[in-house]
Enzyme design. Structure first.
Site, PDB file in Angstrom:
ATOM      1  N   LYS A 115       0.818  -1.209   0.000  1.00 55.22           N
ATOM      2  CA  LYS A 115       0.000   0.000   0.000  1.00 55.22           C
ATOM      3  C   LYS A 115       0.855   1.264   0.000  1.00 55.22           C
ATOM      4  CE  LYS A 115      -4.428  -1.645   1.423  1.00 55.22           C
ATOM      5  NZ  LYS A 115      -5.618  -1.541   2.235  1.00 55.22           N
ATOM      6  N   LYS A 202      -5.141  -9.450  -6.285  1.00 57.01           N
ATOM      7  CA  LYS A 202      -6.416  -9.747  -5.616  1.00 57.01           C
ATOM      8  C   LYS A 202      -7.463  -8.712  -5.979  1.00 57.01           C
ATOM      9  CE  LYS A 202      -6.251  -7.544  -1.100  1.00 57.01           C
ATOM     10  NZ  LYS A 202      -7.409  -7.267  -0.284  1.00 57.01           N
ATOM     11  N   LYS A 205     -10.758  -3.023  -3.444  1.00 57.36           N
ATOM     12  CA  LYS A 205     -11.602  -1.826  -3.511  1.00 57.36           C
ATOM     13  C   LYS A 205     -10.903  -0.697  -4.236  1.00 57.36           C
ATOM     14  CE  LYS A 205     -13.557  -2.468   1.111  1.00 57.36           C
ATOM     15  NZ  LYS A 205     -12.571  -2.687   2.169  1.00 57.36           N
TER      16      LYS A 205
HETATM   17  N1  AQP Z   1      -9.927 -10.337  -2.853  1.00 56.30           N
HETATM   18  C1  AQP Z   1     -10.316 -10.812  -1.690  1.00 56.30           C
HETATM   19  N2  AQP Z   1     -10.653 -12.121  -1.544  1.00 56.30           N
HETATM   20  C2  AQP Z   1     -11.071 -12.630  -0.338  1.00 56.30           C
HETATM   21  N3  AQP Z   1     -11.184 -11.857   0.769  1.00 56.30           N
HETATM   22  C3  AQP Z   1     -10.877 -10.547   0.667  1.00 56.30           C
HETATM   23  N4  AQP Z   1     -10.887  -9.545   1.557  1.00 56.30           N
HETATM   24  C4  AQP Z   1     -10.480  -8.397   0.965  1.00 56.30           C
HETATM   25  N5  AQP Z   1     -10.191  -8.623  -0.325  1.00 56.30           N
HETATM   26  C5  AQP Z   1     -10.419  -9.960  -0.540  1.00 56.30           C
HETATM   27  C6  AQP Z   1     -11.309  -9.704   2.940  1.00 56.30           C
HETATM   28  O1  AQP Z   1     -12.358  -8.782   3.208  1.00 56.30           O
HETATM   29  C7  AQP Z   1     -12.276  -8.386   4.572  1.00 56.30           C
HETATM   30  C8  AQP Z   1     -12.351  -6.898   4.645  1.00 56.30           C
HETATM   31  O2  AQP Z   1     -11.243  -6.329   3.975  1.00 56.30           O
HETATM   32  P1  AQP Z   1     -10.890  -4.817   4.263  1.00 56.30           P
HETATM   33  O3  AQP Z   1     -11.881  -3.955   3.643  1.00 56.30           O
HETATM   34  O4  AQP Z   1     -10.756  -4.606   5.695  1.00 56.30           O
HETATM   35  O5  AQP Z   1      -9.446  -4.625   3.754  1.00 56.30           O
HETATM   36  P2  AQP Z   1      -8.708  -4.849   2.395  1.00 56.30           P
HETATM   37  O6  AQP Z   1      -8.075  -6.182   2.439  1.00 56.30           O
HETATM   38  O7  AQP Z   1      -7.788  -3.722   2.293  1.00 56.30           O
HETATM   39  O8  AQP Z   1      -9.801  -4.755   1.273  1.00 56.30           O
HETATM   40  P3  AQP Z   1      -9.532  -4.432  -0.207  1.00 56.30           P
HETATM   41  O9  AQP Z   1     -10.838  -4.630  -0.818  1.00 56.30           O
HETATM   42  O10 AQP Z   1      -8.422  -5.175  -0.785  1.00 56.30           O
HETATM   43  O11 AQP Z   1      -9.179  -2.888  -0.174  1.00 56.30           O
HETATM   44  P4  AQP Z   1      -7.878  -2.168  -0.740  1.00 56.30           P
HETATM   45  O12 AQP Z   1      -8.160  -1.963  -2.170  1.00 56.30           O
HETATM   46  O13 AQP Z   1      -7.865  -0.872   0.018  1.00 56.30           O
HETATM   47  O14 AQP Z   1      -6.688  -3.003  -0.488  1.00 56.30           O
HETATM   48  C9  AQP Z   1     -10.990  -8.964   5.138  1.00 56.30           C
HETATM   49  O15 AQP Z   1     -11.298 -10.115   5.895  1.00 56.30           O
HETATM   50  C10 AQP Z   1     -10.210  -9.326   3.919  1.00 56.30           C
HETATM   51  O16 AQP Z   1      -9.345 -10.423   4.153  1.00 56.30           O
END
Ligand code: AQP
Length: 338
Positions: A115, A202, A205
């Site tokens: 990040k 992966k 968001k």
């Molecule tokens: N691609 C994924 N597959 C399975 N599980 C996922 N999680 C996130 N992406 C995937 C799970 O969703 C929960 C919440 O995630 P979060 O919003 O707290 O954090 P994150 O991992 O930062 O989510 P994003 O969507 O990937 O956001 P960005 O783009 O900011 O990096 C967690 O249990 C996570 O494991």
């Protein structure tokens, strides 16, 4: 102080674009666990601001994540749903745990490296400290189980290390075995849903391409279009799992199908082995729409009633606070705060 044996804690960041990965990796599993566990589900707004958020969008997204929990089937009366900033124990415990965690441990966290990217000097201190706040989220409730996607495994291991070090450092002062070592629950056939545009990344968001993810606000047409345009290779689907090796995009779509249909990937391949993507993709789009549209519809309905969502968050915050405060008080006593 009694230690629960079946207390679940988990959270999702209100950073918008809630997607299929968040649903299959986390939210869907929250629902099943309420049958057997006492569950605390948090909208982690303090985590969200480790990267700048528009305050109006943060408020909207916070309610939207709460709406997603409820729409997916979490019982807001029986379980605790709240947003993190309502309970001061998260921030207070983070400070104590900051003094337990080691710089070397945080320096190994891959999410921070990804990040922060190349411009690490410009990343917020909060982004670096994110895993300690996450440990505090869990330990403030002495939670025993944490349902997460595969990407959060490393942070969970860190939370266990921090809990263990606290217990050791203060063993002679009432800290021995004070914190349980939380177990990650990484469940289902899609623990790491990949981007629809690139099978090596992966689903996320923050991906600039909306075509990379299916969101929980997408219409049936959006879902069909995104799946139709999902990157794949020209080969038909194999009949055995072995045949998905080196085929990340195909593997991802089969995993999504399996998770949505509650099947194993093997069973999906038995049914669809030999099919071309031109027939598998419409079947997947139909299944995704069948499973997601009730949730999307209910989320939209709930978002019309923000007073209700706010009342859930308020009551959840009060109940969460009542669990965390005695634990925090004990931590303060153990470390010698008078
Ligand atoms: N691609 C994924 N597959 C399975 N599980 C996922 N999680 C996130 N992406 C995937 C799970 O969703 C929960 C919440 O995630 P979060 O919003 O707290 O954090 P994150 O991992 O930062 O989510 P994003 O969507 O990937 O956001 P960005 O783009 O900011 O990096 C967690 O249990 C996570 O494991």
């Amino acid at each position: 102080m009694e230690q629960p044996t079946n207390r679940v804690f988990s959270g999702v960041q209100p950073t918008g674009n809630l997607h299929l990965g968040n649903y299959l990796g986390a939210i869907r599993n929250f629902v099943g666990l309420q049958e057997t566990h006492e569950c605390i589900y948090c909208v982690v707004d303090m985590h969200a601001i480790t990267v700048w958020q528009d305050p109006k969008e943060l408020a909207h997204n916070t309610r939207e994540v709460a709406a997603a929990y409820i729409a997916a089937g979490v019982d807001a009366e029986k379980q605790v749903i709240f947003n993190q900033s309502k309970v001061s124990a998260h921030g207070e415990l983070t400070w104590v745990l900051n003094c337990v965690a080691r710089m070397g441990w945080l320096n190994r966290m891959t999410q921070f490296k990804e990040k922060a990217g190349k411009n690490r000097e410009n990343a917020s201190v909060g982004l670096y400290d994110y895993p300690v706040l996450m440990a505090a989220d869990i330990l403030a409730y002495r939670a025993t189980h944490v349902p997460v996607g595969d990407d959060q495994k490393q942070h969970l291991e860190l939370a266990r290390d921090i809990a263990q070090k606290f217990n050791n450092d203060f063993a002679a002062f009432g800290g021995e075995e004070f914190f349980p070592l939380p177990e990650p629950l990484i469940m289902g056939a899609a623990t790491r849903v990949m981007s629809l545009r690139d099978g090596s990344k992966k689903m996320s968001k923050s991906d600039p391409s909306d075509m990379s993810r299916i969101t929980l606000t997408d219409s049936a047409d959006d879902i069909a279009k995104k799946i139709r345009k999902a990157r794949t290779d020209p080969e038909p689907l194999p009949s055995e799992l072995e045949g998905l090796k080196e085929r990340a995009e195909a593997d991802n779509l089969v995993g999504i199908y399996a998770a949505l249909a509650d099947m194993t990937k093997e069973a999906v391949l038995q049914e669809h082995g030999g099919s071309q993507f031109s027939s598998f993709k419409p079947a997947l789009a139909e299944l995704a729409n069948e499973k997601l549209s009730p949730i999307t519809g209910e989320m939209a309905r709930l978002m019309e009633d923000t007073a209700y969502i706010d009342s859930v968050l308020k009551s959840g915050g009060e109940r969460a606070d009542a669990i965390a405060q005695p634990i925090l008080a004990k931590v303060k006593e153990i470390v010698g705060f008078v």
